[in-house]
Design an enzyme around this catalytic site. Sequence first.
Site, short mmCIF file in Angstrom:
data_model
loop_
_atom_site.label_atom_id
_atom_site.label_comp_id
_atom_site.label_asym_id
_atom_site.label_seq_id
_atom_site.Cartn_x
_atom_site.Cartn_y
_atom_site.Cartn_z
N GLU A 137 -4.38 -9.83 3.71
CA GLU A 137 -5.13 -9.50 4.92
C GLU A 137 -6.36 -10.38 5.14
O GLU A 137 -6.76 -10.64 6.28
CB GLU A 137 -5.56 -8.02 4.88
CG GLU A 137 -4.43 -7.04 5.08
CD GLU A 137 -3.72 -6.67 3.79
OE1 GLU A 137 -2.96 -5.68 3.79
OE2 GLU A 137 -3.92 -7.36 2.76
N GLU A 184 0.83 -1.21 0.00
CA GLU A 184 0.00 0.00 0.00
C GLU A 184 0.86 1.26 0.00
O GLU A 184 0.49 2.27 -0.61
CB GLU A 184 -0.95 -0.05 1.20
CG GLU A 184 -2.03 -1.10 0.99
CD GLU A 184 -2.86 -1.37 2.23
OE1 GLU A 184 -4.09 -1.44 2.10
OE2 GLU A 184 -2.29 -1.52 3.33
#
Length: 258
Positions: A132, A112
């Site tokens: 995740e 990210e």
Amino acid sequence: MSYDNLLYEVAGPLALITLNRPRKLNAISLATVDDLHAAIAAAGDDPVVRVIALTGAGDKAFAAGSDLGEVVERDLGKALEPIVQGIAERLERCPKPTIAAINGICFGGGLEIALGCDLRVAGKSARFATPEGKLGIIPGGGATQRLPRLVGRAWALDMLLTGEPIDAERALQIGLVTRLVEDVELLPTVRRLAAHLASFAPLVPRYMKAMVHAGMEGSLAAGLALEKFAQAGLCETADKKEGLAAFLEKRPPNWTGR
């Protein structure tokens, strides 16, 4: 300039920020986030720096994701804070070009942060994933929004839903990275790229970034109108006159940033 979780080096026009937690595969802790904010701001304010690059210490990881020891203790209130999102946004809003020099693992929060950079250059050993979902959560640093805008909905959903890693070759194919080099050539390539970017008038990258990021959020017509206003502004600068004169006189330009 000293940081607990980073190395910071300015060489020529490039500020190189190195995530420096190799024993934890450069996992992003809250303290690392604070250091990153400070280092990116310092590089952005430094008139010597024309380009900012991020990489990871060691040869195993750019960043393996968020520090899971801290995620365990993160409640709803903390989870709603723009932690890694804030780093990616700072990189996007920085007026100077930003480059992710991706070595090894680039997972979760590490990916990210890389998505917030303007350019992503990867070594051949790089791997990318959004794992995740395997932990019962979703990415919270911007991957659900930036990844589909970058690689398209289909590949973004493939990465997000499966959580499976992709290698550097696949990342190049889908546009997640734009340059793929031998691992030993990663930083030399980034330094050469920084020197090239620094050869342009200082206002050019700032305007380019603003046009792309703002334009992508609106309609094509609005983006084209914004582009015309930006071009009109640049046409009034001393650097525009210098750039044309240097081209016609067949000499290197002498930029002033005005």
